[in-house]
Write an enzyme that holds these catalytic residues in place. Structure first.
Site, short mmCIF file in Angstrom:
data_model
loop_
_atom_site.label_atom_id
_atom_site.label_comp_id
_atom_site.label_asym_id
_atom_site.label_seq_id
_atom_site.Cartn_x
_atom_site.Cartn_y
_atom_site.Cartn_z
N ASP A 43 127.47 -10.89 -29.69
CA ASP A 43 126.07 -11.30 -29.72
C ASP A 43 125.73 -12.26 -30.85
O ASP A 43 124.65 -12.85 -30.84
CB ASP A 43 125.17 -10.06 -29.83
CG ASP A 43 125.06 -9.34 -28.50
OD1 ASP A 43 125.13 -10.02 -27.48
OD2 ASP A 43 124.93 -8.11 -28.50
N HIS B 257 131.08 -3.17 -34.31
CA HIS B 257 131.42 -2.81 -32.93
C HIS B 257 132.07 -1.45 -32.91
O HIS B 257 132.82 -1.11 -33.83
CB HIS B 257 132.36 -3.85 -32.31
CG HIS B 257 132.34 -3.80 -30.83
ND1 HIS B 257 133.13 -2.94 -30.11
CD2 HIS B 257 131.58 -4.47 -29.92
CE1 HIS B 257 132.87 -3.10 -28.83
NE2 HIS B 257 131.94 -4.01 -28.69
N HIS C 152 122.71 -2.84 -28.12
CA HIS C 152 123.64 -3.32 -27.07
C HIS C 152 123.26 -4.77 -26.77
O HIS C 152 123.25 -5.61 -27.67
CB HIS C 152 123.52 -2.37 -25.88
CG HIS C 152 124.55 -2.51 -24.81
ND1 HIS C 152 125.66 -3.31 -24.92
CD2 HIS C 152 124.64 -1.94 -23.56
CE1 HIS C 152 126.38 -3.22 -23.80
NE2 HIS C 152 125.77 -2.40 -22.96
N1 ACO Z 1 124.69 -3.92 -39.89
C1 ACO Z 1 124.72 -3.13 -40.96
N2 ACO Z 1 125.48 -2.01 -41.01
C2 ACO Z 1 126.20 -1.71 -39.93
C3 ACO Z 1 126.20 -2.50 -38.78
C4 ACO Z 1 125.40 -3.64 -38.79
N3 ACO Z 1 125.36 -4.45 -37.74
N4 ACO Z 1 127.03 -1.95 -37.87
C5 ACO Z 1 127.52 -0.85 -38.41
N5 ACO Z 1 127.02 -0.69 -39.66
C6 ACO Z 1 127.32 0.35 -40.61
C7 ACO Z 1 126.50 1.61 -40.29
O1 ACO Z 1 125.27 1.60 -40.97
C8 ACO Z 1 127.42 2.68 -40.79
O2 ACO Z 1 127.33 2.74 -42.19
P1 ACO Z 1 127.29 4.14 -42.93
O3 ACO Z 1 128.58 4.81 -42.57
O4 ACO Z 1 127.17 3.75 -44.36
O5 ACO Z 1 126.09 4.83 -42.37
C9 ACO Z 1 128.80 2.15 -40.44
O6 ACO Z 1 128.69 0.74 -40.41
C10 ACO Z 1 129.33 2.64 -39.10
O7 ACO Z 1 128.34 2.40 -38.14
P2 ACO Z 1 128.18 3.25 -36.81
O8 ACO Z 1 126.75 3.24 -36.39
O9 ACO Z 1 128.82 4.59 -36.95
O10 ACO Z 1 129.02 2.42 -35.80
P3 ACO Z 1 128.86 2.52 -34.26
O11 ACO Z 1 130.22 2.39 -33.68
O12 ACO Z 1 128.10 3.70 -33.82
O13 ACO Z 1 127.94 1.27 -33.95
C11 ACO Z 1 127.08 -0.74 -33.20
C12 ACO Z 1 128.31 0.15 -33.25
C13 ACO Z 1 125.93 0.05 -32.52
C14 ACO Z 1 127.38 -1.96 -32.35
C15 ACO Z 1 126.66 -1.15 -34.62
O14 ACO Z 1 127.72 -1.88 -35.22
C16 ACO Z 1 125.37 -1.93 -34.65
O15 ACO Z 1 124.29 -1.32 -34.67
N6 ACO Z 1 125.43 -3.31 -34.63
C17 ACO Z 1 124.24 -4.10 -34.62
C18 ACO Z 1 123.72 -4.28 -33.20
C19 ACO Z 1 124.62 -5.17 -32.38
O16 ACO Z 1 125.03 -6.24 -32.80
N7 ACO Z 1 124.90 -4.71 -31.15
C20 ACO Z 1 125.74 -5.46 -30.22
C21 ACO Z 1 127.05 -4.75 -30.02
S1 ACO Z 1 128.13 -5.64 -28.97
C22 ACO Z 1 127.40 -5.55 -27.46
O17 ACO Z 1 126.77 -4.60 -27.10
C23 ACO Z 1 127.55 -6.69 -26.59
#
Ligand code: ACO
Length: 376
Positions: free
Chosen positions: A312, A261, A222
């Site tokens: 971010d 996201h 987050h």
């Molecule tokens: N880097 C690499 N792979 C990613 C990323 C990432 N940043 N985000 C998603 N994925 C991949 C996951 O590994 C998953 O792949 P898979 O299906 O092969 O396992 C797929 O995309 C779907 O990911 P989920 O975890 O199901 O997506 P979710 O909606 O739960 O996650 C999240 C959203 C937590 C923001 C995620 O994109 C992430 O971890 N991002 C990195 C952290 C980040 O930047 N957070 C800030 C968010 S915005 C905010 O809070 C202000």
């Protein structure tokens, strides 16, 4: 009894409540606060104006805005007992830990005569005014700056820079800080806002709800992601290493902070706004290194994973160009999001229903209790 069937992991796509505060169109990449597009607010508005919008549901008149500015400025000063508590915290502490603890302790030290009602808009304003003071009180001591003063002459944006760096922003920095505070101010039922609303839904008080929210924002999935982006840039170092470093992280199935996201399926509109500010601030300071590295990171992550940047990705670069240290990026996120958290908490109190989802039980049910002496 309601039978639990499907499980929506992470409550994905679950519509938990009605809200008038914020709308995200994840397919079109639009973000609306109380009916107004974030791009317009970022272009024309100030943080105080947006806070008013979130709390009262409409844009202020000139008089209302100057009233709110004055009120926020008058609520900046920390209770002296809390300032002493912050001064006694280890200078090596993580600023988000200091912030979480200090928000919680603020409720103990508010003087009786000025203590806002636990669920009132006065409490929302007090918390929004005071968060930069908490961060500044801690940071100034650890780097040896003079003691913090409330500086009622400064706008919210200017006060942030004074509190952290003991200097006043240029015109461009003031605009930029306003944009930073505006784009971080709210985002529907994100994890920290949800935790604030869950706390409020038990009829707990505003300080407790914001304490929950700060703890939730801290996580690297987050708000904590903005600090990690700068760590990644430091690891990359030079543009020729972008491809290699990103591929190494992805090869280890690690997440790249600043990408992906839950709601946006296209580019986060806040990332679009901050990309432009990263470039503008880079040009103004004669240092386009962050901007150029981030553009290259974007290109590789999109090609390799099809992911778009989120809020971010560029925010840390903007703060870093102003000289703000990395571990203050997430506290600054909190100093803005507190306007949204408190707006949501006040909305929760208006239409209160205990938030209490169910879990699908997957453990055993018929075990026989074995006395401890007989267990192996
Ligand atoms: N880097 C690499 N792979 C990613 C990323 C990432 N940043 N985000 C998603 N994925 C991949 C996951 O590994 C998953 O792949 P898979 O299906 O092969 O396992 C797929 O995309 C779907 O990911 P989920 O975890 O199901 O997506 P979710 O909606 O739960 O996650 C999240 C959203 C937590 C923001 C995620 O994109 C992430 O971890 N991002 C990195 C952290 C980040 O930047 N957070 C800030 C968010 S915005 C905010 O809070 C202000």
């Amino acid at each position: 009894m309601v039978e639990v069937t499907g499980v929506q992991r992470g409550l994905q796509d679950v519509v938990a409540l009605e809200s008038r505060i914020c709308f995200i169109d994840g397919k079109e990449g639009r973000l609306i606060y109380e009916g107004y597009d974030i791009r317009d607010l970022a272009k024309y508005s100030t943080f105080e104006e947006v806070a008013y919008l979130l709390w009262y549901g409409r844009l202020p008149t000139g008089d209302q805005l100057s009233g709110l500015r004055g009120r926020l400025a008058s609520l900046r000063e920390l209770p002296s007992a809390l300032a002493e508590r912050i001064d006694s915290m280890p200078t090596t502490a993580a600023p988000m830990d200091v912030l979480r603890t200090a928000v919680s302790e603020l409720a103990l030290f508010e003087p009786e005569e000025t203590r806002p009602g636990p669920s009132s808009i006065g409490g929302a304003q007090r918390l929004t005014a005071v968060l930069p003071s908490i961060i500044g009180q801690f940071h100034r001591r650890r780097i040896g700056l003079s003691p913090l003063r409330p500086r009622p002459d400064l706008s919210a944006a200017a006060y942030v820079l004074y509190a952290l760096l003991d200097r006043e922003p240029t015109e461009l920095e003031t605009r930029c800080l306003n944009v930073m505070l505006i784009v971080h101010a709210d985002h529907e039922l994100n994890a920290s806002t949800f935790s604030a609303r869950v706390t409020a839904s038990t009829l707990s008080d505003l300080y407790s709800a914001v304490t929950s929210a700060v703890g939730t924002l801290k996580g690297p999935l987050h708000g904590g992601a903005n600090e990690r982006v700068l760590d990644l840039l430091e690891e990359i170092g030079t543009p020729d290493r972008v491809e290699e470093v990103i591929k190494a992280h992805l090869g280890r199935h690690e997440r790249i902070s600043g990408f992906g996201h839950r709601v946006y399926k296209v580019e986060d509109p806040r990332a679009t706004i901050l990309r432009e500010w990263s470039r503008r601030m880079g040009e103004a300071s004669g240092n386009l290194r962050y901007y150029e590295l981030l553009r290259a990171v974007e290109e590789v992550v999109h090609r390799e994973k099809g992911l778009y940047p989120n809020l971010d990705l560029y925010s840390g670069s903007v703060y870093a160009l102003m000289g703000i240290p990395h571990d203050l990026f997430t506290p600054l996120f909190a100093a803005s999001r507190v306007a949204g958290w408190t707006a949501h908490v006040l909305e929760e109190y208006q239409d209160l229903r205990l938030i209490r989802p169910s879990a699908k039980y997957v453990g055993p049910t018929d075990l026989t209790y074995v006395p401890i002496a007989e267990r192996t």
